[in-house]
Scaffold this motif. Structure first.
Motif, PDB file in Angstrom:
ATOM      1  N   UNK A  49     -38.145 -60.577 -71.657  1.00  0.00           N
ATOM      2  CA  UNK A  49     -39.220 -61.545 -71.477  1.00  0.00           C
ATOM      3  C   UNK A  49     -38.907 -62.742 -72.370  1.00  0.00           C
ATOM      4  N   UNK A  50     -38.832 -63.927 -71.758  1.00  0.00           N
ATOM      5  CA  UNK A  50     -38.481 -65.127 -72.504  1.00  0.00           C
ATOM      6  C   UNK A  50     -39.698 -65.970 -72.843  1.00  0.00           C
ATOM      7  N   UNK A  51     -39.672 -66.596 -74.001  1.00  0.00           N
ATOM      8  CA  UNK A  51     -40.810 -67.337 -74.522  1.00  0.00           C
ATOM      9  C   UNK A  51     -41.176 -68.541 -73.659  1.00  0.00           C
ATOM     10  N   UNK A  52     -42.484 -68.731 -73.464  1.00  0.00           N
ATOM     11  CA  UNK A  52     -43.028 -69.863 -72.714  1.00  0.00           C
ATOM     12  C   UNK A  52     -44.457 -70.100 -73.181  1.00  0.00           C
ATOM     13  N   UNK A  53     -44.975 -71.292 -72.922  1.00  0.00           N
ATOM     14  CA  UNK A  53     -46.360 -71.582 -73.298  1.00  0.00           C
ATOM     15  C   UNK A  53     -47.188 -72.070 -72.109  1.00  0.00           C
TER      16      UNK A  53
ATOM     17  N   UNK B   9     -38.748 -69.943 -66.960  1.00  0.00           N
ATOM     18  CA  UNK B   9     -38.201 -68.674 -67.449  1.00  0.00           C
ATOM     19  C   UNK B   9     -37.887 -67.749 -66.280  1.00  0.00           C
ATOM     20  N   UNK B  10     -38.800 -67.671 -65.325  1.00  0.00           N
ATOM     21  CA  UNK B  10     -38.602 -66.789 -64.183  1.00  0.00           C
ATOM     22  C   UNK B  10     -37.446 -67.264 -63.304  1.00  0.00           C
ATOM     23  N   UNK B  11     -37.273 -68.577 -63.204  1.00  0.00           N
ATOM     24  CA  UNK B  11     -36.180 -69.116 -62.397  1.00  0.00           C
ATOM     25  C   UNK B  11     -34.815 -68.778 -62.985  1.00  0.00           C
ATOM     26  N   UNK B  12     -34.775 -68.485 -64.286  1.00  0.00           N
ATOM     27  CA  UNK B  12     -33.520 -68.071 -64.912  1.00  0.00           C
ATOM     28  C   UNK B  12     -33.166 -66.624 -64.587  1.00  0.00           C
ATOM     29  N   UNK B  13     -34.103 -65.908 -63.976  1.00  0.00           N
ATOM     30  CA  UNK B  13     -33.832 -64.536 -63.569  1.00  0.00           C
ATOM     31  C   UNK B  13     -34.254 -63.478 -64.558  1.00  0.00           C
ATOM     32  N   UNK B  14     -35.007 -63.867 -65.591  1.00  0.00           N
ATOM     33  CA  UNK B  14     -35.473 -62.876 -66.551  1.00  0.00           C
ATOM     34  C   UNK B  14     -36.591 -62.032 -65.946  1.00  0.00           C
ATOM     35  N   UNK B  15     -36.869 -60.901 -66.579  1.00  0.00           N
ATOM     36  CA  UNK B  15     -37.905 -59.992 -66.094  1.00  0.00           C
ATOM     37  C   UNK B  15     -39.258 -60.679 -66.039  1.00  0.00           C
ATOM     38  N   UNK B  16     -39.558 -61.459 -67.074  1.00  0.00           N
ATOM     39  CA  UNK B  16     -40.843 -62.121 -67.141  1.00  0.00           C
ATOM     40  C   UNK B  16     -40.887 -63.091 -68.301  1.00  0.00           C
TER      41      UNK B  16
END
Length: 209
Positions: free
Chosen positions: A97-101, A109-116
């Motif tokens: 899960x990658x940091x976002x605000x 973050x989701x477009x990079x293919x991470x889980x969430x």
């Protein structure tokens, strides 16, 4: 690796002897999912084995992600997201899960293919953000972290978040030698909030079927 669910307790960097008693209480109180600094992961996993699930947090780059993977992290909460980290996560099949605000950062973050996405700091945007993300179909891919209390954790999960990360709001001073009895009392509030969220989502699903 696995997607964390329910209450995820974020453990601070501390001596393993100071963490073990706290983790034992939380496991006994049916809050067995934790995020820990990479340096603590291996020892905690050895002590608690299958009784608890341990992920890594405070991961800032690909090297940190590799270290977390090697230490047995079941999931990773990343402070910073870039294409190199995302590529490694995808190639190894890691739950990250990658940091976002903002909702735009969540989408990135989701477009990079991470889980969430790890919505941080959640106390700045407030739990009302959960409803906005649910409206645009993103809440199920978002986990909040930062200043999340029991009520807010329940609200996030009611709107679809698989988990909510908590830290000092649950731990208090327990890691520093505080009263573990008071920690047990706080556990009850968070556990009940999670249970109410599960029941709410179940009733909504039943009504729509």
């Amino acid at each position: 690796m696995t997607v964390p669910s329910g209450i995820v307790t974020c453990l601070p960097a501390a001596d393993i002897d100071d963490l073990v008693g706290v983790v034992e209480v939380l496991v006994q109180e049916q809050l067995p999912v934790f995020a820990a600094p990479v340096d603590s992961l291996r020892e905690l996993g050895q002590v608690f084995g299958p009784r608890a699930v341990f992920g890594a947090w405070q991961v800032a780059d690909r090297e940190g992600l590799e270290a977390a993977h090697g230490a047995g992290a079941e999931f990773v909460l990343a402070d910073v997201v870039d294409r190199e980290l995302a590529w490694y996560a995808d190639s190894e099949g890691l739950t990250v899960f990658g940091s976002a605000t903002t909702h735009l950062e969540v989408r990135a973050v989701l477009e990079l293919g991470l889980t969430g996405a790890l919505l941080w700091p959640a106390d700045i945007v407030g739990h009302v953000m959960a409803g906005h993300l649910a409206r645009v179909g993103l809440a199920e891919r978002v986990i909040p972290m930062g200043g999340v209390g029991a009520f807010a954790a329940g609200e996030w999960m009611k709107h679809g978040s698989p988990a909510a990360c908590v830290d000092a709001t649950l731990l208090g001073d327990a890691v520093d030698g505080g009263d573990l009895g008071q920690l047990r009392d706080r556990c009850a509030s968070f556990r009940k909030a999670a249970q109410r969220a599960v029941e709410h989502r179940g009733s909504v699903a039943a009504a729509s079927s």
